[in-house]
Scaffold this motif. Structure first.
Motif, PDB file in Angstrom:
ATOM      1  N   GLY A  17       0.848  -1.204   0.000  1.00 44.01           N
ATOM      2  CA  GLY A  17       0.000   0.000   0.000  1.00 44.01           C
ATOM      3  C   GLY A  17       0.873   1.239   0.000  1.00 44.01           C
ATOM      4  N   ASN A  19       1.748   3.313  -2.170  1.00 41.40           N
ATOM      5  CA  ASN A  19       1.327   4.511  -2.878  1.00 41.40           C
ATOM      6  C   ASN A  19       0.065   5.097  -2.249  1.00 41.40           C
ATOM      7  OD1 ASN A  19       1.489   6.362  -5.135  1.00 41.40           O
ATOM      8  ND2 ASN A  19      -0.332   5.314  -5.922  1.00 41.40           N
ATOM      9  N   GLY A  20      -0.342   4.520  -1.122  1.00 40.60           N
ATOM     10  CA  GLY A  20      -1.565   4.986  -0.471  1.00 40.60           C
ATOM     11  C   GLY A  20      -1.322   6.267   0.314  1.00 40.60           C
ATOM     12  N   GLY A  23       0.703   5.064   3.310  1.00 38.63           N
ATOM     13  CA  GLY A  23       1.864   4.278   2.879  1.00 38.63           C
ATOM     14  C   GLY A  23       2.980   5.147   2.312  1.00 38.63           C
ATOM     15  N   SER A  45      -2.318  -1.006 -11.571  1.00 40.55           N
ATOM     16  CA  SER A  45      -3.262   0.072 -11.875  1.00 40.55           C
ATOM     17  C   SER A  45      -3.001   1.335 -11.067  1.00 40.55           C
ATOM     18  CB  SER A  45      -4.686  -0.422 -11.601  1.00 40.55           C
ATOM     19  OG  SER A  45      -4.760  -0.994 -10.312  1.00 40.55           O
ATOM     20  N   ARG A  50       1.704   9.829  -5.530  1.00 41.30           N
ATOM     21  CA  ARG A  50       2.079  10.022  -4.111  1.00 41.30           C
ATOM     22  C   ARG A  50       3.452   9.441  -3.809  1.00 41.30           C
ATOM     23  NH1 ARG A  50      -2.934   7.790  -2.077  1.00 41.30           N
ATOM     24  NH2 ARG A  50      -4.440   9.412  -1.632  1.00 41.30           N
ATOM     25  N   ASP A  70       0.027  -7.802  -7.382  1.00 41.44           N
ATOM     26  CA  ASP A  70      -1.207  -7.803  -6.605  1.00 41.44           C
ATOM     27  C   ASP A  70      -1.018  -8.800  -5.467  1.00 41.44           C
ATOM     28  OD1 ASP A  70      -3.893  -8.276  -5.676  1.00 41.44           O
ATOM     29  OD2 ASP A  70      -4.586  -7.376  -7.552  1.00 41.44           O
ATOM     30  N   LEU A  71      -1.345  -8.391  -4.270  1.00 43.11           N
ATOM     31  CA  LEU A  71      -1.136  -9.290  -3.130  1.00 43.11           C
ATOM     32  C   LEU A  71      -2.045 -10.507  -3.201  1.00 43.11           C
ATOM     33  CD1 LEU A  71      -0.807  -6.637  -0.280  1.00 43.11           C
ATOM     34  CD2 LEU A  71       1.032  -7.987  -1.269  1.00 43.11           C
ATOM     35  N   ALA A  91      -1.580  -2.173   2.764  1.00 39.46           N
ATOM     36  CA  ALA A  91      -2.609  -2.399   1.743  1.00 39.46           C
ATOM     37  C   ALA A  91      -3.855  -2.952   2.416  1.00 39.46           C
ATOM     38  CB  ALA A  91      -2.096  -3.382   0.702  1.00 39.46           C
ATOM     39  N   ALA A  92      -4.985  -2.532   1.923  1.00 39.06           N
ATOM     40  CA  ALA A  92      -6.231  -2.997   2.539  1.00 39.06           C
ATOM     41  C   ALA A  92      -7.365  -2.914   1.535  1.00 39.06           C
ATOM     42  CB  ALA A  92      -6.558  -2.150   3.761  1.00 39.06           C
ATOM     43  N   ASN A 104      -9.131  -8.297  -0.284  1.00 38.41           N
ATOM     44  CA  ASN A 104      -7.962  -7.421  -0.311  1.00 38.41           C
ATOM     45  C   ASN A 104      -7.364  -7.160   1.064  1.00 38.41           C
ATOM     46  OD1 ASN A 104      -7.588  -6.994  -3.124  1.00 38.41           O
ATOM     47  ND2 ASN A 104      -9.447  -5.763  -3.093  1.00 38.41           N
ATOM     48  N   SER A 129      -3.920  -2.009  11.231  1.00 39.37           N
ATOM     49  CA  SER A 129      -5.337  -2.289  11.413  1.00 39.37           C
ATOM     50  C   SER A 129      -6.088  -0.961  11.518  1.00 39.37           C
ATOM     51  CB  SER A 129      -5.512  -3.155  12.655  1.00 39.37           C
ATOM     52  OG  SER A 129      -6.844  -3.542  12.784  1.00 39.37           O
ATOM     53  N   LYS A 197      -6.273  14.018   1.384  1.00 38.09           N
ATOM     54  CA  LYS A 197      -7.516  13.317   1.698  1.00 38.09           C
ATOM     55  C   LYS A 197      -8.524  14.369   2.148  1.00 38.09           C
ATOM     56  CE  LYS A 197      -9.345   9.711   4.602  1.00 38.09           C
ATOM     57  NZ  LYS A 197      -9.153   9.115   5.913  1.00 38.09           N
TER      58      LYS A 197
HETATM   59  N1  LIG Z   1      -7.020   6.505   6.264  1.00 38.04           N
HETATM   60  C1  LIG Z   1      -7.463   6.276   7.498  1.00 38.04           C
HETATM   61  O1  LIG Z   1      -8.134   7.113   8.119  1.00 38.04           O
HETATM   62  C2  LIG Z   1      -7.146   4.975   8.171  1.00 38.04           C
HETATM   63  C3  LIG Z   1      -7.547   4.813   9.494  1.00 38.04           C
HETATM   64  C4  LIG Z   1      -7.248   3.639  10.146  1.00 38.04           C
HETATM   65  C5  LIG Z   1      -6.546   2.641   9.491  1.00 38.04           C
HETATM   66  N2  LIG Z   1      -6.171   2.794   8.190  1.00 38.04           N
HETATM   67  C6  LIG Z   1      -5.442   1.710   7.551  1.00 38.04           C
HETATM   68  O2  LIG Z   1      -4.235   2.227   7.034  1.00 38.04           O
HETATM   69  C7  LIG Z   1      -3.859   1.532   5.867  1.00 38.04           C
HETATM   70  C8  LIG Z   1      -3.627   2.499   4.730  1.00 38.04           C
HETATM   71  O3  LIG Z   1      -4.787   3.276   4.533  1.00 38.04           O
HETATM   72  P1  LIG Z   1      -4.817   4.479   3.493  1.00 38.04           P
HETATM   73  O4  LIG Z   1      -5.801   5.456   4.020  1.00 38.04           O
HETATM   74  O5  LIG Z   1      -3.438   4.911   3.196  1.00 38.04           O
HETATM   75  O6  LIG Z   1      -5.504   3.760   2.253  1.00 38.04           O
HETATM   76  P2  LIG Z   1      -5.232   3.917   0.669  1.00 38.04           P
HETATM   77  O7  LIG Z   1      -4.722   5.262   0.363  1.00 38.04           O
HETATM   78  O8  LIG Z   1      -6.463   3.483  -0.017  1.00 38.04           O
HETATM   79  O9  LIG Z   1      -4.124   2.819   0.433  1.00 38.04           O
HETATM   80  C9  LIG Z   1      -4.408   1.462   0.420  1.00 38.04           C
HETATM   81  C10 LIG Z   1      -3.497   0.820  -0.572  1.00 38.04           C
HETATM   82  O10 LIG Z   1      -3.723  -0.584  -0.606  1.00 38.04           O
HETATM   83  C11 LIG Z   1      -3.463  -1.018  -1.908  1.00 38.04           C
HETATM   84  N3  LIG Z   1      -4.101  -2.318  -2.169  1.00 38.04           N
HETATM   85  C12 LIG Z   1      -5.384  -2.674  -1.979  1.00 38.04           C
HETATM   86  N4  LIG Z   1      -5.569  -3.946  -2.368  1.00 38.04           N
HETATM   87  C13 LIG Z   1      -4.376  -4.405  -2.794  1.00 38.04           C
HETATM   88  C14 LIG Z   1      -3.933  -5.646  -3.330  1.00 38.04           C
HETATM   89  N5  LIG Z   1      -4.776  -6.669  -3.502  1.00 38.04           N
HETATM   90  N6  LIG Z   1      -2.639  -5.769  -3.684  1.00 38.04           N
HETATM   91  C15 LIG Z   1      -1.795  -4.734  -3.525  1.00 38.04           C
HETATM   92  N7  LIG Z   1      -2.147  -3.534  -3.037  1.00 38.04           N
HETATM   93  C16 LIG Z   1      -3.429  -3.376  -2.680  1.00 38.04           C
HETATM   94  C17 LIG Z   1      -4.044   0.070  -2.779  1.00 38.04           C
HETATM   95  O11 LIG Z   1      -3.441   0.006  -4.043  1.00 38.04           O
HETATM   96  P3  LIG Z   1      -3.977   0.854  -5.315  1.00 38.04           P
HETATM   97  O12 LIG Z   1      -3.276   2.158  -5.203  1.00 38.04           O
HETATM   98  O13 LIG Z   1      -3.600   0.053  -6.471  1.00 38.04           O
HETATM   99  O14 LIG Z   1      -5.476   0.959  -5.155  1.00 38.04           O
HETATM  100  C18 LIG Z   1      -3.687   1.333  -1.997  1.00 38.04           C
HETATM  101  O15 LIG Z   1      -2.482   1.875  -2.424  1.00 38.04           O
HETATM  102  C19 LIG Z   1      -4.967   0.544   5.599  1.00 38.04           C
HETATM  103  O16 LIG Z   1      -4.586  -0.708   6.091  1.00 38.04           O
HETATM  104  C20 LIG Z   1      -6.136   1.088   6.388  1.00 38.04           C
HETATM  105  O17 LIG Z   1      -7.002   0.054   6.771  1.00 38.04           O
HETATM  106  C21 LIG Z   1      -6.442   3.952   7.537  1.00 38.04           C
END
Ligand SMILES: NC(=O)c1ccc[n+]([C@@H]2O[C@H](COP(=O)([O-])OP(=O)(O)OC[C@H]3O[C@@H](n4cnc5c(N)ncnc54)[C@H](OP(=O)(O)O)[C@@H]3O)[C@@H](O)[C@H]2O)c1
Lengths: 351, 376
Positions: A17, A19-20, A23, A45, A50, A70-71, A91-92, A104, A129, A197
């Protein structure tokens, strides 16, 4: 090697993740800490904006290896974990369907854990988590929600596919810890915010009905600024002696929902909302849940008591574990964090 | 009590479980997915404890009367053959098979086994489609349709689905001869097939890529499709699939004496009797009639909502229930086999015209020859 850490800069580290939203910041902070033997996992994709921005800031960014895959593919997990000592698993699955979120989050994690044990040199698996795994149904309003709070037992009733995926993901990680001796740490961030965001946290309210309904009111929000959260995650992977621990991540100075929304309202001009007190919200959720059951799902149970409690009941939060066991301090104070978040709405206030 | 199993526990399987649970006198006895974890996550949520990762074992142990197959289309032929061979009736998600030839072979095989099949064209069984069919049979159109129009829109906004498809040429959707179209258009084509003769004299298909899709980074994937069809008796049909026209899933049937328009998204059916009015009445009476038609739909939808019939998966529940009844009572299956095959033939022709060679040679090796059932 910095003796304060379990890894040296020569150790290979995988970030999924990468690029998230969070992440990419984790990658940035790892590079800043001097860890450049990074494997950054991205899907074919992914639009890599970022991550590229993070890498461009450091000369060592050039050494970082992008693993495209892909995971859900075991082969891709093998490629990614080869020789890796620490995994930051961000990744999630955010899919609205339970199966999609499970795939995922949980299935992907299972593949990664198997590959890590087989092809890596496991020092630690950092599982990211979320607060979504908690159930505060039996906590009083305003009670302390910390790492000992019970986990949600009925994610299906809460109608929360994301939370279900994250719960199952945690279960798997703990199972691999128990059965395979995998050293792991679980990090549960609260509501992460920052530039990049725009959406308001669901804990503030919902815009399902065309106008924003403010439900959080005077509740304290479990906020954590993205840079602060990312640093907590990085430390959870590096600090010795914390295997098996769980860390909630919230910042030191927390705002109430009303304070956050007021600041947002000023930046995003033209934003309107109505406010509903918790007892009324609870009553509506109760009726909605009952009607959904009685009508056999003619209305999906999108609003229900479990969700209402989890998002809008209001609790207090603690980051004591973070301070005491990881030596973490938020690098960005709240005022500066808010300024950074609000800056994305432009000077004319357009969202 | 009909014993039911599901193979493939991905997103659509939840819908199947929910729909099956609305039907009396049947029970889900087994879940099967190559990934046992996927079967278990579904089983955990719906209290179904019998989960398998091997189809053969599931068929042997659970001995289901009917199996729902909700896996990617490339596996439909071999899995359906396997279930038929074990003596189970089969509900196959759409698209029924990769080619019309495969569709025909499967149906022949089911017939040989004395078993029934149906396909997941659930939008044929929504409330307004049922009413449209009833009126068409009653002669509202005044004869065979002169012209048909089917519109099917698909919103690219949900990039959680198209993202991985576009980014990965090895994704199973990209491996289909008709790519993105192949996985989606059968709903809209089946609506036409119901009212067309088996023999078609003309199919002309044109496709291009929308700017939006281009912007998402896929090269050879097309997402805008227009098709003209004519059958032997002269009925013409137009099919439009679009990612750019939003929220339009409709079927219009033009007959010599009347027109019927079903809108799947708003759950309405507009009836229009062909009549001419004197002088200025032309400007007043038909708009008034139209307004009354819309009000009638509003009234019906409110009544259905109060009666708890306006739930999302009504069409799927109705199709499954009719399929089960045809198994229990021995009647014909809810979707005539000719419609399944004609839908597949039209799709074959479309994909050959727009993708040329690529479509006539499916990329994924498929199907072992089905062997006749030995079990039952
Ligand atoms: N944002 C929040 O407020 C928040 C709060 C609590 C916990 N979290 C946790 O923090 C982590 C990151 O969150 P985030 O907000 O940064 O989310 P995000 O920007 O959506 O990043 C999630 C990443 O997971 C990747 N991903 C999803 N399925 C995948 C797969 N099958 N194989 C490989 N990569 C995959 C996505 O890749 P693509 O770019 O290709 O889609 C994306 O880059 C997550 O585990 C989330 O549950 C977030």
């Amino acid at each position: 090697m910095n003796l304060a850490y379990i890894a040296s800069p020569g150790d290979r580290i995988l970030v999924t993740g990468s690029n998230g939203f969070i992440g990419a910041k984790v990658v940035e902070i790892l590079l800043e800490y001097g860890f450049s033997k990074l494997h950054c996992f991205v899907r074919p994709s992914s639009q890599l904006g970022r991550l590229e921005k993070a890498l461009d800031q450091f000369d060592a960014g050039e050494n970082v290896e992008l693993i495209i895959g892909d995971l859900l593919s075991r082969d891709d997990c093998e490629k990614a974990t080869e020789g890796v000592s620490i995994i930051y698993h961000l990744a999630a699955g955010f899919d609205k369907s339970f199966a999609g979120a499970f795939m995922n989050s949980a299935l992907a994690t299972r593949n990664l854990l198997d590959a890590f044990l087989k092809f890596g040199k496991p020092k630690r698996f950092v599982n990211i988590s979320s607060f979504a795994v908690y159930s505060n149904l039996r906590l009083k309003r305003g009670a302390l929600l910390d790492e000992t709070c019970p986990l949600e037992e009925e994610p299906q009733e809460r109608f929360d596919a994301y939370g279900f995926g994250k719960l199952k993901q945690e279960e798997l990680v703990r199972e691999y810890g128990r059965n395979n001796g995998l050293p792991h740490v679980i990090v549960r961030p609260g509501a992460v915010f920052g530039a990049g965001k725009r959406e308001l946290s669901g804990r503030i309210g919902v815009d399902t009905f065309g106008i924003f309904i403010h439900l959080g009111r005077n509740n304290i929000l479990p906020l954590t600024f993205v840079d602060n959260c990312a640093e907590a995650i990085v430390l959870a992977g590096l600090k010795p002696g914390v295997d098996g621990e769980t860390f909630n991540v919230v910042d030191n100075e927390l705002l109430t929902s009303r304070q956050f929304l007021e600041a947002y309202r000023k930046a995003a001009k033209g934003f309107r909302s109505i406010s509903i007190p918790y007892p009324l919200a609870y009553g509506i959720c109760l009726l909605w849940e009952k009607y959904s059951k009685w009508s056999k799902g003619q209305l999906p149970p999108a609003f229900n008591r479990r969700r209402c409690a989890a998002e809008w009941k209001g609790n207090r939060y603690s980051n004591r574990n973070l301070h005491e066991k990881l030596g973490w301090e938020p690098r960005v104070p709240m005022a500066q964090a808010m300024a950074s978040y609000l800056s994305q709405f432009g000077t004319n206030g357009t969202v | 009590m009909l014993r039911v199993a599901i193979i493939g526990c991905g997103k659509v399987a939840d819908q199947h479980v929910n729909a099956i649970r609305r039907i009396t006198d049947c029970r889900i006895v087994a879940l099967c997915d190559r990934e046992l974890l996927m079967a278990r996550q579904l089983g955990d949520r719906f209290q179904i404890s019998s989960c398998f990762s091997e189809v053969d074992e599931m068929l042997k142990v659970a001995k289901p009367d009917a199996v729902h197959i909700t896996t990617p289309p490339q596996s439909h032929f071999s899995l359906a053959s396997q279930c038929l061979r074990a003596g189970s009736h089969v509900y196959l998600e759409k698209p029924f098979a990769i080619t019309a030839e495969d569709a025909q072979a499967l149906i022949d095989f089911a017939d040989k086994c004395g078993l029934k099949m149906t396909v997941g064209h659930n939008y044929q069984f929504t409330l307004e489609m049922l009413e449209m069919r009833r009126l068409a049979r009653k002669g509202f159109l005044g004869g065979k349709p002169v012209h048909l129009e089917s519109y099917w829109s698909y919103d690219l906004g949900d990039t959680s689905y198209v993202g991985p498809v576009l980014g990965n040429p090895a994704h199973w959707v990209r491996q289909l001869p008709g790519q993105l179209f192949h996985n989606i258009i059968s709903h809209g084509i089946a609506k036409l097939a119901e009212f067309l003769d088996d023999e078609l004299t003309e199919v002309v298909a044109k496709a291009h890529q929308s700017q939006e899709l281009g912007g998402l980074g896929a090269q050879e994937v097309l997402d805008e499709l227009r098709v003209l069809i004519r059958d032997k008796s002269g009925t013409t049909a137009f099919f439009c699939f679009s990612t750019q026209i939003k929220g339009r899933n409709q079927l219009h049937i033009y007959g010599p004496a009347g027109t019927l328009s079903a809108d799947i998204i708003t759950g309405s059916l507009i009836r229009n009797q062909t009549r001419s009015f004197k002088s200025y009445l032309t400007y007043f009476v038909p708009p008034l009639n139209n307004a009354l038609e819309h009000l009638r739909n509003l009234r019906l939808n409110v009544a259905d909502f109060i009666r708890r019939r306006l739930y999302q998966d009504f069409g799927m529940k109705e199709l499954i229930e009719r399929f089960y009844n045809s198994i229990r009572l021995g009647g014909p299956p809810p979707i005539p086999y000719r419609e399944i095959i004609l839908t597949a033939q039209i799709m074959d022709e479309i994909f050959t015209q727009i993708y040329g060679d690529r479509a006539s040679k499916p990329l994924t090796p498929m199907r072992p020859e089905p062997a006749v059932a030995t079990g039952e």
